[in-house]
Design a protein around this motif. Structure first.
Motif, PDB file in Angstrom:
ATOM      1  N   THR A  21     -57.793   8.410 -60.766  1.00 33.93           N
ATOM      2  CA  THR A  21     -57.491   9.206 -61.950  1.00 33.93           C
ATOM      3  C   THR A  21     -56.639  10.395 -61.549  1.00 33.93           C
ATOM      4  O   THR A  21     -56.921  11.067 -60.553  1.00 33.93           O
ATOM      5  CB  THR A  21     -58.798   9.689 -62.610  1.00 33.93           C
ATOM      6  OG1 THR A  21     -59.571   8.540 -62.950  1.00 33.93           O
ATOM      7  CG2 THR A  21     -58.519  10.496 -63.867  1.00 33.93           C
ATOM      8  N   THR A  23     -55.609  13.966 -61.390  1.00 33.82           N
ATOM      9  CA  THR A  23     -56.349  15.211 -61.603  1.00 33.82           C
ATOM     10  C   THR A  23     -55.435  16.424 -61.705  1.00 33.82           C
ATOM     11  O   THR A  23     -55.833  17.442 -62.262  1.00 33.82           O
ATOM     12  CB  THR A  23     -57.371  15.447 -60.473  1.00 33.82           C
ATOM     13  OG1 THR A  23     -56.683  15.495 -59.214  1.00 33.82           O
ATOM     14  CG2 THR A  23     -58.426  14.357 -60.462  1.00 33.82           C
ATOM     15  N   SER A  24     -54.229  16.339 -61.141  1.00 38.26           N
ATOM     16  CA  SER A  24     -53.283  17.453 -61.255  1.00 38.26           C
ATOM     17  C   SER A  24     -51.870  16.932 -61.042  1.00 38.26           C
ATOM     18  O   SER A  24     -51.674  15.892 -60.412  1.00 38.26           O
ATOM     19  CB  SER A  24     -53.591  18.549 -60.228  1.00 38.26           C
ATOM     20  OG  SER A  24     -53.394  18.070 -58.916  1.00 38.26           O
ATOM     21  N   THR A  40     -51.989  14.463 -57.838  1.00 35.55           N
ATOM     22  CA  THR A  40     -53.176  14.130 -57.065  1.00 35.55           C
ATOM     23  C   THR A  40     -53.919  13.008 -57.774  1.00 35.55           C
ATOM     24  O   THR A  40     -54.160  13.067 -58.978  1.00 35.55           O
ATOM     25  CB  THR A  40     -54.101  15.357 -56.923  1.00 35.55           C
ATOM     26  OG1 THR A  40     -53.355  16.403 -56.313  1.00 35.55           O
ATOM     27  CG2 THR A  40     -55.307  15.038 -56.061  1.00 35.55           C
ATOM     28  N   LYS A  42     -57.414  10.942 -57.723  1.00 35.62           N
ATOM     29  CA  LYS A  42     -58.791  10.987 -57.236  1.00 35.62           C
ATOM     30  C   LYS A  42     -59.439   9.637 -57.482  1.00 35.62           C
ATOM     31  O   LYS A  42     -59.413   9.117 -58.595  1.00 35.62           O
ATOM     32  CB  LYS A  42     -59.581  12.072 -57.957  1.00 35.62           C
ATOM     33  CG  LYS A  42     -60.993  12.228 -57.440  1.00 35.62           C
ATOM     34  CD  LYS A  42     -61.699  13.375 -58.112  1.00 35.62           C
ATOM     35  CE  LYS A  42     -63.084  13.564 -57.504  1.00 35.62           C
ATOM     36  NZ  LYS A  42     -63.748  14.749 -58.043  1.00 35.62           N
ATOM     37  N   GLU A  47     -59.351  12.114 -52.462  1.00 39.16           N
ATOM     38  CA  GLU A  47     -58.118  12.368 -53.213  1.00 39.16           C
ATOM     39  C   GLU A  47     -56.927  12.149 -52.299  1.00 39.16           C
ATOM     40  O   GLU A  47     -57.009  12.362 -51.095  1.00 39.16           O
ATOM     41  CB  GLU A  47     -58.065  13.814 -53.699  1.00 39.16           C
ATOM     42  CG  GLU A  47     -59.090  14.160 -54.741  1.00 39.16           C
ATOM     43  CD  GLU A  47     -58.944  15.589 -55.231  1.00 39.16           C
ATOM     44  OE1 GLU A  47     -59.298  15.819 -56.387  1.00 39.16           O
ATOM     45  OE2 GLU A  47     -58.504  16.452 -54.448  1.00 39.16           O
ATOM     46  N   ARG A  59     -52.190  14.019 -66.798  1.00 35.14           N
ATOM     47  CA  ARG A  59     -53.523  14.246 -66.232  1.00 35.14           C
ATOM     48  C   ARG A  59     -54.545  13.457 -67.017  1.00 35.14           C
ATOM     49  O   ARG A  59     -54.478  13.343 -68.229  1.00 35.14           O
ATOM     50  CB  ARG A  59     -53.880  15.729 -66.283  1.00 35.14           C
ATOM     51  CG  ARG A  59     -53.211  16.507 -65.203  1.00 35.14           C
ATOM     52  CD  ARG A  59     -53.695  17.948 -65.200  1.00 35.14           C
ATOM     53  NE  ARG A  59     -52.531  18.776 -64.926  1.00 35.14           N
ATOM     54  CZ  ARG A  59     -52.295  19.941 -65.436  1.00 35.14           C
ATOM     55  NH1 ARG A  59     -53.143  20.476 -66.268  1.00 35.14           N
ATOM     56  NH2 ARG A  59     -51.211  20.598 -65.117  1.00 35.14           N
ATOM     57  N   GLY A  60     -55.536  12.912 -66.295  1.00 36.81           N
ATOM     58  CA  GLY A  60     -56.591  12.141 -66.921  1.00 36.81           C
ATOM     59  C   GLY A  60     -56.327  10.648 -66.981  1.00 36.81           C
ATOM     60  O   GLY A  60     -57.247   9.870 -67.232  1.00 36.81           O
ATOM     61  N   THR A  62     -55.903   6.908 -65.698  1.00 33.60           N
ATOM     62  CA  THR A  62     -56.381   6.109 -64.580  1.00 33.60           C
ATOM     63  C   THR A  62     -55.296   5.091 -64.267  1.00 33.60           C
ATOM     64  O   THR A  62     -54.866   4.351 -65.153  1.00 33.60           O
ATOM     65  CB  THR A  62     -57.714   5.424 -64.916  1.00 33.60           C
ATOM     66  OG1 THR A  62     -58.669   6.451 -65.215  1.00 33.60           O
ATOM     67  CG2 THR A  62     -58.227   4.604 -63.750  1.00 33.60           C
TER      68      THR A  62
END
Length: 93
Positions: A21, A23-24, A40, A42, A47, A59-60, A62
């Motif tokens: 996923t 994250t940033s 990034t 994760k 990560e 972001r968010g 997958t």
């Protein structure tokens, strides 16, 4: 991702497909106008930083990301890096 984070040198130069996923995301524009983009990812056990030439994901999301492992800069505690070749949304579980 856990195995890559644990022994990044073992994967250096190899093509990998990882799932995780976002994250940033970051974009750094240099004084000459060139941009460096990365995000990034994760996943299970850690990560990893993904470097991109094209657009950044949201972001968010997958994703399944395929790319080539590169060494992190020496002497710095930075996450391993994967140079993205392609990405796609991961299938729903």
């Amino acid at each position: 991702i856990r195995h890559v984070v644990a022994a990044p040198a073992r994967f250096h130069g190899k093509e990998l497909t990882l799932q995780g996923t976002v994250t940033s995301t970051s974009e750094v524009v240099m004084s000459g106008g060139a941009a460096s983009r990365f995000y990034t990812l994760k996943g299970e056990g850690g990560e990893i930083v993904i470097t991109v030439r094209e657009s950044l994901p949201t972001r968010g999301q997958t994703l399944l990301v395929t790319g080539v492992m590169a060494e992190a800069p020496r002497g710095k505690a930075l996450a391993p890096r994967l140079a993205e070749k392609r990405r796609e949304r991961a299938p729903a579980r």
